[in-house]
Design a protein around this motif. Sequence first.
Motif, short mmCIF file in Angstrom:
data_model
loop_
_atom_site.label_atom_id
_atom_site.label_comp_id
_atom_site.label_asym_id
_atom_site.label_seq_id
_atom_site.Cartn_x
_atom_site.Cartn_y
_atom_site.Cartn_z
N PHE A 157 -18.01 9.52 53.82
CA PHE A 157 -18.38 9.72 52.43
C PHE A 157 -18.12 11.19 52.13
O PHE A 157 -18.85 12.06 52.63
CB PHE A 157 -19.86 9.39 52.18
N ALA A 158 -17.09 11.49 51.37
CA ALA A 158 -16.77 12.88 51.04
C ALA A 158 -17.00 13.10 49.56
O ALA A 158 -16.40 12.43 48.72
CB ALA A 158 -15.32 13.19 51.41
N ALA A 159 -17.88 14.00 49.24
CA ALA A 159 -18.18 14.29 47.84
C ALA A 159 -17.07 15.15 47.24
O ALA A 159 -16.51 16.01 47.89
CB ALA A 159 -19.52 15.02 47.73
N GLY A 160 -16.77 14.89 45.97
CA GLY A 160 -15.79 15.69 45.25
C GLY A 160 -16.40 17.00 44.80
O GLY A 160 -17.59 17.26 45.01
N THR A 161 -15.59 17.83 44.17
CA THR A 161 -16.07 19.13 43.69
C THR A 161 -15.88 19.24 42.19
O THR A 161 -14.89 18.77 41.63
CB THR A 161 -15.32 20.29 44.37
N LEU A 162 -16.86 19.84 41.55
CA LEU A 162 -16.80 20.15 40.13
C LEU A 162 -16.66 21.65 40.03
O LEU A 162 -17.55 22.39 40.45
CB LEU A 162 -18.08 19.66 39.46
N ASP A 163 -15.52 22.13 39.54
CA ASP A 163 -15.23 23.57 39.55
C ASP A 163 -14.63 23.98 38.21
O ASP A 163 -13.44 23.79 37.96
CB ASP A 163 -14.27 23.89 40.70
N LEU A 164 -15.47 24.52 37.33
CA LEU A 164 -15.03 25.00 36.02
C LEU A 164 -14.92 26.52 36.08
O LEU A 164 -15.86 27.21 36.46
CB LEU A 164 -16.05 24.60 34.93
N ASP A 165 -13.75 27.04 35.70
CA ASP A 165 -13.54 28.48 35.66
C ASP A 165 -13.14 28.91 34.26
O ASP A 165 -12.49 28.15 33.53
CB ASP A 165 -12.44 28.90 36.64
N ALA A 166 -13.53 30.12 33.90
CA ALA A 166 -13.11 30.71 32.63
C ALA A 166 -12.23 31.91 32.96
O ALA A 166 -12.59 32.75 33.78
CB ALA A 166 -14.32 31.15 31.81
N GLU A 167 -11.06 31.98 32.33
CA GLU A 167 -10.12 33.08 32.54
C GLU A 167 -9.71 33.65 31.20
O GLU A 167 -9.23 32.91 30.35
CB GLU A 167 -8.88 32.61 33.29
N PRO A 168 -9.84 34.92 30.95
CA PRO A 168 -10.46 35.93 31.80
C PRO A 168 -11.98 35.81 31.75
O PRO A 168 -12.53 35.16 30.85
CB PRO A 168 -9.98 37.24 31.19
N THR A 169 -12.64 36.48 32.67
CA THR A 169 -14.10 36.41 32.70
C THR A 169 -14.74 37.35 31.66
O THR A 169 -15.88 37.15 31.29
CB THR A 169 -14.64 36.76 34.10
N THR A 170 -14.01 38.33 31.20
CA THR A 170 -14.48 39.18 30.10
C THR A 170 -13.71 38.78 28.86
O THR A 170 -12.50 39.02 28.75
CB THR A 170 -14.25 40.68 30.40
N VAL A 171 -14.40 38.12 27.92
CA VAL A 171 -13.73 37.63 26.72
C VAL A 171 -13.50 38.75 25.73
O VAL A 171 -12.43 38.85 25.12
CB VAL A 171 -14.57 36.50 26.08
N ILE A 172 -14.49 39.63 25.56
CA ILE A 172 -14.34 40.70 24.57
C ILE A 172 -15.05 41.96 25.05
O ILE A 172 -16.13 41.89 25.65
CB ILE A 172 -14.88 40.25 23.19
N ASP A 173 -14.41 43.08 24.82
CA ASP A 173 -14.99 44.39 25.17
C ASP A 173 -14.40 45.39 24.18
O ASP A 173 -13.30 45.90 24.37
CB ASP A 173 -14.64 44.75 26.62
N VAL A 174 -15.13 45.65 23.09
CA VAL A 174 -14.64 46.56 22.05
C VAL A 174 -15.71 47.60 21.74
O VAL A 174 -16.89 47.39 21.97
CB VAL A 174 -14.27 45.80 20.75
N ASP A 175 -15.25 48.73 21.20
CA ASP A 175 -16.18 49.76 20.78
C ASP A 175 -15.79 50.25 19.40
O ASP A 175 -14.78 49.83 18.82
CB ASP A 175 -16.26 50.90 21.79
N ASN A 176 -16.57 51.14 18.85
CA ASN A 176 -16.36 51.72 17.52
C ASN A 176 -16.25 50.66 16.42
O ASN A 176 -15.43 50.77 15.51
CB ASN A 176 -15.12 52.62 17.51
N LEU A 177 -17.08 49.62 16.51
CA LEU A 177 -17.09 48.58 15.48
C LEU A 177 -17.69 49.10 14.19
O LEU A 177 -18.59 49.95 14.21
CB LEU A 177 -17.92 47.38 15.95
N LYS A 178 -17.21 48.54 13.10
CA LYS A 178 -17.79 48.84 11.80
C LYS A 178 -17.88 47.54 11.01
O LYS A 178 -17.14 46.58 11.29
CB LYS A 178 -16.95 49.87 11.06
N PRO A 179 -18.81 47.46 10.07
CA PRO A 179 -18.92 46.24 9.27
C PRO A 179 -17.58 45.87 8.65
O PRO A 179 -16.85 46.74 8.16
CB PRO A 179 -19.95 46.61 8.20
N GLY A 180 -17.25 44.59 8.72
CA GLY A 180 -15.98 44.11 8.20
C GLY A 180 -14.92 43.91 9.28
O GLY A 180 -13.90 43.25 9.04
N ASP A 181 -15.13 44.47 10.48
CA ASP A 181 -14.16 44.29 11.57
C ASP A 181 -14.14 42.83 12.03
O ASP A 181 -15.16 42.14 12.03
CB ASP A 181 -14.52 45.18 12.76
#
Length: 196
Positions: free
Chosen positions: A39-63
């Motif tokens: 009896f061999a159990a399967g694997t459930l393996d969900l990955d997200a690429e890239p792991t950093t979706v957003i990295d921004v600075d100096n935001l202002k309203p309306g961006d």
Amino acid sequence: MGIKQQLGMGVTTAVLGLTLIGGGTFAYFSDSSVTNNTFAAGTLDLDAEPTTVIDVDNLKPGDSMIRDFELQNNGSLAIDTVTLDTDYNVIDVEGNNTEDFGDFIEVEFLYNANNLDEVIYQTTLSELEDMSPEAISQHIFYPELGDDGLPVGESHDLVVAFNFLGDVDADLNQFQGDSLELEWTFTATQMEGEQR
């Protein structure tokens, strides 16, 4: 005990002894077979690429910022549903916030990067954080994944637009210099078991 009884007991004992000796020499045919099972159990393996979706600075309203990433099924079992849990932390540098920065970050989940006007679901980070993962799955992932889920070895592109809402009725100056750290946790569930 009389002589007849002693003789009777002796004869009975002798007959019993002969029966045991005779029974011990009688044998049946036999055979055996061994099976090896796994009896061999399967694997459930969900990955997200890239792991950093957003990295921004100096935001202002309306961006507005559009980012895309992939959800990948790298396991050996098909994925039935994907849920999303949202958690964020606002770093208020001046300590003067009277409102939640997450109320002013709008999130739009889009069908694909080629048709940015096709919105699957639109909400704010604060509302997204309060939603149950199942409700999010129904609004965001089900329209794309449907009943087929995410098969083994396949991936699904997810396109997200983040908008810093410029609400004229709010005092947005309170957010100057602040930052918001966002963590998204994607959770996969397996397809239903089947008769095999």
